[in-house]
Scaffold this active site. Structure first.
Site, PDB file in Angstrom:
ATOM      1  N   ARG A 184      12.563  -7.974  37.250  1.00 32.76           N
ATOM      2  CA  ARG A 184      12.591  -7.892  38.709  1.00 32.76           C
ATOM      3  C   ARG A 184      11.235  -7.480  39.260  1.00 32.76           C
ATOM      4  O   ARG A 184      10.841  -7.881  40.345  1.00 32.76           O
ATOM      5  CB  ARG A 184      13.669  -6.895  39.157  1.00 32.76           C
ATOM      6  CG  ARG A 184      13.878  -6.877  40.658  1.00 32.76           C
ATOM      7  CD  ARG A 184      14.964  -5.883  41.076  1.00 32.76           C
ATOM      8  NE  ARG A 184      15.417  -6.172  42.418  1.00 32.76           N
ATOM      9  CZ  ARG A 184      14.811  -5.725  43.528  1.00 32.76           C
ATOM     10  NH1 ARG A 184      13.737  -4.976  43.431  1.00 32.76           N
ATOM     11  NH2 ARG A 184      15.293  -6.045  44.721  1.00 32.76           N
ATOM     12  N   CYS A 213      13.335   3.753  46.216  1.00 33.59           N
ATOM     13  CA  CYS A 213      12.247   2.807  45.962  1.00 33.59           C
ATOM     14  C   CYS A 213      10.906   3.401  46.408  1.00 33.59           C
ATOM     15  O   CYS A 213      10.805   3.970  47.494  1.00 33.59           O
ATOM     16  CB  CYS A 213      12.513   1.509  46.721  1.00 33.59           C
ATOM     17  SG  CYS A 213      11.356   0.197  46.300  1.00 33.59           S
TER      18      CYS A 213
END
Length: 542
Positions: free
Chosen positions: A457, A359
């Protein structure tokens, strides 16, 4: 106005009593503060409040827990924990809803080992509901969806299957699909001696034909199937119905590996627990309905930033429409975010923003929070309302799981730690002599190009230009989850033993009371705590 003298005396007496009571309370508070300070002065290290009260964001590697007193074996440490207000697990382990981590195979393995898998939603509604259904109807020992080929397939197809999936025994049906009429089976011994120039041979020419097959009947018990395999000395036992149509398969290899799973996480109907992720848009209501129909136990609202009107609206709708299904909301990293979701009815929270190995949200968006600080602060707030929390992200070893629980988390969600296992989706590839599997962040362009779930998302489904918040990569083969998870649970037990606590709940309680202590680590201390000073080494974990 004339005031009675007795009234004045009573008023003065009340004031005196009130002041005396306040003074006594202040004195007691001061005494307790002095006692706590003196205890802190006598004890090594810092309390969790002191560690995280300095205003500096900390990750798991920035601190250690100090050892306690051992008077019990590690085997007695209790790992039971709450996933949500109403669902408990026998191990604090959750697999992440990522399309390179959790589908039905991973979810089954996680539940058998006492944890739970959360099925990703970067796929169609039908596909996700099918994965949930597979978990709920799982019967230990039976392969309910075996790989099937037709007589027209070739030996080359079986060799390719062996290379990519690790097995070479395949039932053959007339249609080449599960549910077709069983006409034969191909095993390694049927094709092992075929030279490469004969790999185009059709399976109809090399398979063991129907007349020579040993089969089991639909509905037979696993112990009976096991006995039939032993008596026949066969490697595979196809399970057929009255029409001789293939409905399942049993493998001798699987039975040899097979064992009881006393810690399996199950519902009241003795079915394995399973969760599924959904996005936070209006159209996701149809997905929730389908997952509820498939028997899902918990819904995870999957958003990189959970404090939104979209999530709150969907959360309230799910609790009204499907009141028996627990909902985990998130992701959050602050008390303010948590407050809104708890008030909306969340049964659990998911903590983490930008801390996963794949991430890059913190780098690209300049938003997030170091994971240790986020877990401590959100868990401390949520505890007041009885809402369990999952630490999601930054878990790269068993020690991080112990630290997450010590900071208040009820479970740890794992992505990279489980990527590359046999049960994770995808096929193995080889590079530089290593067996590898693909692993990608759900905010990567790769994942966004695959499905809408990833785009939703990160609130980017309508953007013309996609901004990546994750990367794609390769991870080394870790073997089966059924071997890897016991390593994790054993490590957690030994960590608790070193700290001097007999359960995860006792660990959290003693952290809150200040009895379990912490210490900050300098960069040099972190270097010292790892492998160092060697020319080369082999790091085998289990």
């Amino acid at each position: 106005m004339v005031v009675d003298d007795n009234t004045n005396k009573q008023h003065n007496h009340n004031l005196h009593t009130e002041h005396t009571t306040q003074l006594a309370q202040w004195t007691l508070h001061l005494d307790l503060t002095i006692i706590i300070m003196s205890l802190d002065a006598e004890m090594d290290g810092l309390s969790a409040e002191q560690l995280f009260g300095a205003g500096v964001g900390l990750t798991y590697n920035d601190f250690l827990l100090l050892p306690g007193y051992i008077d019990f074996p590690a085997s007695v440490v209790e790992l039971k924990t709450q996933l949500t207000k109403n669902i408990s697990l026998n191990a604090p382990l959750v697999s992440s809803p990522m399309d390179t981590v959790t589908e039905s195979e991973m979810a089954i393995a996680m539940a058998l080992m006492g944890g739970i898998g959360i099925i990703h939603h970067n796929c169609s509604i039908e596909q996700q509901a099918k994965h949930v259904h597979k978990v709920k109807r799982f019967e230990q020992g039976f392969i309910l969806e075996p790989v099937v080929m037709s007589p027209e397939n070739t030996a080359a197809d079986v060799f390719e299957l062996r290379e990519t999936r690790g097995f070479g025994g395949v039932p053959i049906t007339a249609s080449g699909k599960l549910g077709g009429k069983l006409v034969g089976i191909v095993t390694s011994r049927d094709i092992d001696f075929l030279p490469p120039d004969k790999w185009d041979t059709k399976l109809s020419e090399v398979m063991t034909p129907q007349k020579d097959l040993v089969v089991g009947q639909q509905g037979m018990q696993l112990r009976d199937a096991n006995q039939k395999l032993q008596d026949s000395r066969k490697g595979k036992l196809p399970i057929v119905n009255e029409q001789y149509e293939l409905v399942a398969l049993i493998s001798r290899t699987d039975l040899k590996k097979n064992k009881e799973f006393p810690l399996a996480a199950k519902d009241s109907q003795k079915q394995l627990l399973v969760g599924a992720a959904v996005s936070t848009r209006e159209e996701d209501k149809a997905r929730v309905d389908a997952l509820a129909e498939a028997g899902v136990d918990v819904i995870v609202l999957d958003s990189s930033q959970g404090n939104s009107s979209f999530q709150i609206a969907l959360l309230k709708w799910i609790k009204e429409t499907h009141p028996k299904i627990d909902v985990i909301a998130g992701n959050v990293v602050t008390k303010g975010q948590a407050k809104n979701l708890i008030e909306a009815g969340a049964d659990g929270l998911r903590i983490g923003m930008g801390s996963g190995s794949i991430c890059i949200t913190q780098e690209v968006m300049a938003v997030g929070r170091p994971q240790g600080t986020a877990v401590f602060n959100v868990c401390r707030y949520a505890r007041e309302f009885g809402v369990p929390c999952i630490a999601d992200g930054g878990i790269s070893n068993v020690g991080h799981i112990i630290k997450a629980v010590a900071l208040g988390a009820s479970a740890a969600m794992m992505g990279s730690l489980l990527a590359g296992t046999t049960e994770s989706p995808g096929e193995y590839t080889f590079r530089d002599g290593m067996r590898l599997k693909k692993y990608r962040g759900m905010g990567s362009l790769d994942a966004m190009e695959k499905g809408q779930g990833s785009k939703k998302r990160y609130f980017s489904e309508t953007d013309k230009v996609k901004v990546a918040q994750g990367v794609s990569g390769l991870v080394q083969d870790k073997g089966s989850v059924l071997a890897f998870v016991p390593y994790l649970t054993t490590g957690i037990r030994h960590g608790c033993q070193d700290i001097g606590v007999r359960s995860l709940e006792e660990l959290k309680t003693k952290v809150q009371s200040g009895e379990v202590r912490f210490e900050r680590r300098s960069p040099a201390a972190q270097f010292e705590g790892g492998v160092h000073g060697l020319h080369s080494y082999d790091k085998r974990l289990f």
